[in-house]
Design a protein around this motif. Structure first.
Motif, PDB file in Angstrom:
ATOM      1  N   SER A  16      35.876  26.523  37.037  1.00  0.00           N
ATOM      2  CA  SER A  16      34.339  27.516  36.290  1.00  0.00           C
ATOM      3  C   SER A  16      34.979  28.707  37.682  1.00  0.00           C
ATOM      4  O   SER A  16      34.544  29.557  36.923  1.00  0.00           O
ATOM      5  CB  SER A  16      33.866  26.700  35.859  1.00  0.00           C
ATOM      6  N   ILE A  17      35.012  28.156  38.970  1.00  0.00           N
ATOM      7  CA  ILE A  17      34.781  29.467  39.989  1.00  0.00           C
ATOM      8  C   ILE A  17      35.642  30.020  39.916  1.00  0.00           C
ATOM      9  O   ILE A  17      35.789  31.471  40.493  1.00  0.00           O
ATOM     10  CB  ILE A  17      34.969  28.588  41.225  1.00  0.00           C
ATOM     11  N   GLY A  18      37.305  29.182  39.433  1.00  0.00           N
ATOM     12  CA  GLY A  18      38.708  29.839  39.710  1.00  0.00           C
ATOM     13  C   GLY A  18      38.656  30.861  37.819  1.00  0.00           C
ATOM     14  O   GLY A  18      39.391  32.597  38.156  1.00  0.00           O
ATOM     15  N   THR A  19      37.881  30.521  36.909  1.00  0.00           N
ATOM     16  CA  THR A  19      38.128  31.529  35.594  1.00  0.00           C
ATOM     17  C   THR A  19      37.020  32.496  36.502  1.00  0.00           C
ATOM     18  O   THR A  19      37.179  33.925  35.767  1.00  0.00           O
ATOM     19  CB  THR A  19      37.316  30.803  34.854  1.00  0.00           C
ATOM     20  N   TYR A  20      35.826  32.695  36.605  1.00  0.00           N
ATOM     21  CA  TYR A  20      34.760  33.387  36.793  1.00  0.00           C
ATOM     22  C   TYR A  20      35.685  34.624  37.829  1.00  0.00           C
ATOM     23  O   TYR A  20      35.811  35.657  37.570  1.00  0.00           O
ATOM     24  CB  TYR A  20      33.814  32.414  37.458  1.00  0.00           C
ATOM     25  N   GLY A  21      36.583  33.986  38.811  1.00  0.00           N
ATOM     26  CA  GLY A  21      37.039  34.543  39.879  1.00  0.00           C
ATOM     27  C   GLY A  21      38.006  35.995  39.063  1.00  0.00           C
ATOM     28  O   GLY A  21      38.827  36.735  39.969  1.00  0.00           O
ATOM     29  N   PHE A  22      38.498  35.004  38.652  1.00  0.00           N
ATOM     30  CA  PHE A  22      40.089  35.576  37.646  1.00  0.00           C
ATOM     31  C   PHE A  22      39.700  36.732  36.657  1.00  0.00           C
ATOM     32  O   PHE A  22      39.687  37.739  36.637  1.00  0.00           O
ATOM     33  CB  PHE A  22      40.866  34.428  36.978  1.00  0.00           C
ATOM     34  N   LEU A  23      38.249  36.846  36.151  1.00  0.00           N
ATOM     35  CA  LEU A  23      37.604  37.563  34.856  1.00  0.00           C
ATOM     36  C   LEU A  23      37.250  38.553  35.520  1.00  0.00           C
ATOM     37  O   LEU A  23      36.602  39.410  35.618  1.00  0.00           O
ATOM     38  CB  LEU A  23      36.468  37.167  34.569  1.00  0.00           C
ATOM     39  N   VAL A  24      35.951  38.631  37.398  1.00  0.00           N
ATOM     40  CA  VAL A  24      34.989  39.701  37.502  1.00  0.00           C
ATOM     41  C   VAL A  24      36.191  40.546  38.984  1.00  0.00           C
ATOM     42  O   VAL A  24      36.359  41.557  39.289  1.00  0.00           O
ATOM     43  CB  VAL A  24      33.995  38.870  38.735  1.00  0.00           C
ATOM     44  N   MET A  35      44.162  31.787  39.773  1.00  0.00           N
ATOM     45  CA  MET A  35      44.548  31.115  39.229  1.00  0.00           C
ATOM     46  C   MET A  35      45.046  29.396  39.625  1.00  0.00           C
ATOM     47  O   MET A  35      44.852  28.627  38.825  1.00  0.00           O
ATOM     48  CB  MET A  35      45.954  31.734  38.917  1.00  0.00           C
ATOM     49  N   GLU A  36      45.996  29.685  40.877  1.00  0.00           N
ATOM     50  CA  GLU A  36      45.753  28.269  42.084  1.00  0.00           C
ATOM     51  C   GLU A  36      45.298  27.406  42.308  1.00  0.00           C
ATOM     52  O   GLU A  36      44.890  26.583  41.349  1.00  0.00           O
ATOM     53  CB  GLU A  36      46.318  29.183  43.173  1.00  0.00           C
ATOM     54  N   LEU A  37      43.298  27.817  41.710  1.00  0.00           N
ATOM     55  CA  LEU A  37      42.440  27.256  41.376  1.00  0.00           C
ATOM     56  C   LEU A  37      42.021  26.772  40.924  1.00  0.00           C
ATOM     57  O   LEU A  37      41.419  25.233  40.525  1.00  0.00           O
ATOM     58  CB  LEU A  37      41.086  28.124  42.073  1.00  0.00           C
TER      59      LEU A  37
END
Length: 100
Positions: A16-24, A35-37
Protein backbone atom coordinates in the motif's frame (compact mmCIF):
# COMPACT_ATOMS: atom_id res chain seq x y z
CA UNK A 1 6.57 -18.38 16.15
CA UNK A 2 5.11 -15.44 14.25
CA UNK A 3 1.72 -16.20 12.66
CA UNK A 4 1.25 -16.06 8.91
CA UNK A 5 -1.28 -13.24 9.16
CA UNK A 6 1.39 -10.86 10.48
CA UNK A 7 3.55 -11.44 7.43
CA UNK A 8 0.55 -10.90 5.18
CA UNK A 9 -0.35 -7.69 7.02
CA UNK A 10 3.24 -6.42 6.73
CA UNK A 11 3.28 -7.19 3.01
CA UNK A 12 -0.09 -5.48 2.52
CA UNK A 13 1.14 -2.37 4.34
CA UNK A 14 4.36 -2.25 2.30
CA UNK A 15 2.44 -2.76 -0.94
CA UNK A 16 0.00 0.00 0.00
CA UNK A 17 2.84 2.40 0.79
CA UNK A 18 4.48 1.56 -2.54
CA UNK A 19 1.25 2.04 -4.46
CA UNK A 20 0.54 5.35 -2.74
CA UNK A 21 4.08 6.58 -3.39
CA UNK A 22 3.93 5.54 -7.04
CA UNK A 23 0.62 7.30 -7.65
CA UNK A 24 1.36 10.48 -5.70
CA UNK A 25 5.02 11.24 -6.30
CA UNK A 26 6.09 12.61 -9.68
CA UNK A 27 9.84 12.00 -9.44
CA UNK A 28 10.85 9.08 -11.68
CA UNK A 29 13.50 7.80 -9.27
CA UNK A 30 11.03 7.77 -6.37
CA UNK A 31 8.56 5.95 -8.63
CA UNK A 32 11.20 3.26 -9.30
CA UNK A 33 11.84 2.93 -5.57
CA UNK A 34 8.10 2.52 -4.95
CA UNK A 35 7.93 -0.21 -7.59
CA UNK A 36 10.79 -1.99 -5.84
CA UNK A 37 8.92 -1.68 -2.54
CA UNK A 38 5.84 -3.29 -4.11
CA UNK A 39 7.95 -6.13 -5.52
CA UNK A 40 9.50 -6.71 -2.10
CA UNK A 41 6.03 -6.87 -0.55
CA UNK A 42 5.15 -9.60 -3.05
CA UNK A 43 8.39 -11.38 -2.14
CA UNK A 44 7.45 -11.33 1.55
CA UNK A 45 4.08 -12.87 0.70
CA UNK A 46 5.67 -15.56 -1.45
CA UNK A 47 8.26 -16.54 1.15
CA UNK A 48 5.73 -16.55 3.98
CA UNK A 49 3.28 -18.73 2.06
CA UNK A 50 6.07 -20.99 0.88
CA UNK A 51 7.25 -21.50 4.44
CA UNK A 52 3.68 -22.05 5.64
CA UNK A 53 2.97 -24.68 2.96
CA UNK A 54 6.44 -26.34 3.20
CA UNK A 55 7.11 -25.77 -0.48
CA UNK A 56 10.08 -24.31 -2.32
CA UNK A 57 8.03 -22.92 -5.20
CA UNK A 58 7.68 -19.52 -3.51
CA UNK A 59 11.42 -19.25 -3.01
CA UNK A 60 12.01 -19.97 -6.70
CA UNK A 61 9.57 -17.22 -7.67
CA UNK A 62 11.37 -14.83 -5.32
CA UNK A 63 14.69 -15.43 -7.07
CA UNK A 64 13.00 -14.80 -10.40
CA UNK A 65 11.40 -11.57 -9.13
CA UNK A 66 14.71 -10.34 -7.71
CA UNK A 67 16.36 -10.97 -11.09
CA UNK A 68 13.62 -9.13 -12.96
CA UNK A 69 13.76 -6.24 -10.46
CA UNK A 70 17.51 -5.89 -10.92
CA UNK A 71 17.14 -5.79 -14.69
CA UNK A 72 14.27 -3.29 -14.39
CA UNK A 73 16.36 -1.05 -12.15
CA UNK A 74 19.37 -1.13 -14.47
CA UNK A 75 17.38 -0.41 -17.62
CA UNK A 76 15.09 2.09 -15.92
CA UNK A 77 17.90 4.12 -14.40
CA UNK A 78 19.72 4.11 -17.73
CA UNK A 79 16.60 5.54 -19.35
CA UNK A 80 16.32 8.14 -16.58
CA UNK A 81 19.90 9.28 -17.23
CA UNK A 82 19.24 9.65 -20.97
CA UNK A 83 15.97 11.46 -20.25
CA UNK A 84 17.69 13.85 -17.85
CA UNK A 85 20.41 14.62 -20.37
CA UNK A 86 17.83 15.48 -23.02
CA UNK A 87 15.09 17.21 -21.00
CA UNK A 88 17.02 18.45 -17.91
CA UNK A 89 14.28 17.18 -15.57
CA UNK A 90 13.24 13.92 -13.91
CA UNK A 91 9.69 14.95 -13.02
CA UNK A 92 6.94 13.19 -14.94
CA UNK A 93 4.77 16.32 -15.09
CA UNK A 94 7.46 18.27 -16.95
CA UNK A 95 7.95 15.58 -19.58
CA UNK A 96 4.93 15.89 -21.83
CA UNK A 97 6.33 15.02 -25.23
CA UNK A 98 8.20 11.97 -26.39
CA UNK A 99 8.94 13.16 -29.91
CA UNK A 100 12.59 13.22 -30.94
Amino acid sequence: MIPLSWYMALAAILFSIGTYGFLVRRNIIIMFLCMELMLNAVNINLVAMSHYLDSLAGHNFVFFIITVAAAEAAIGLGLVIVLFRNKKTIYVDHINELKG
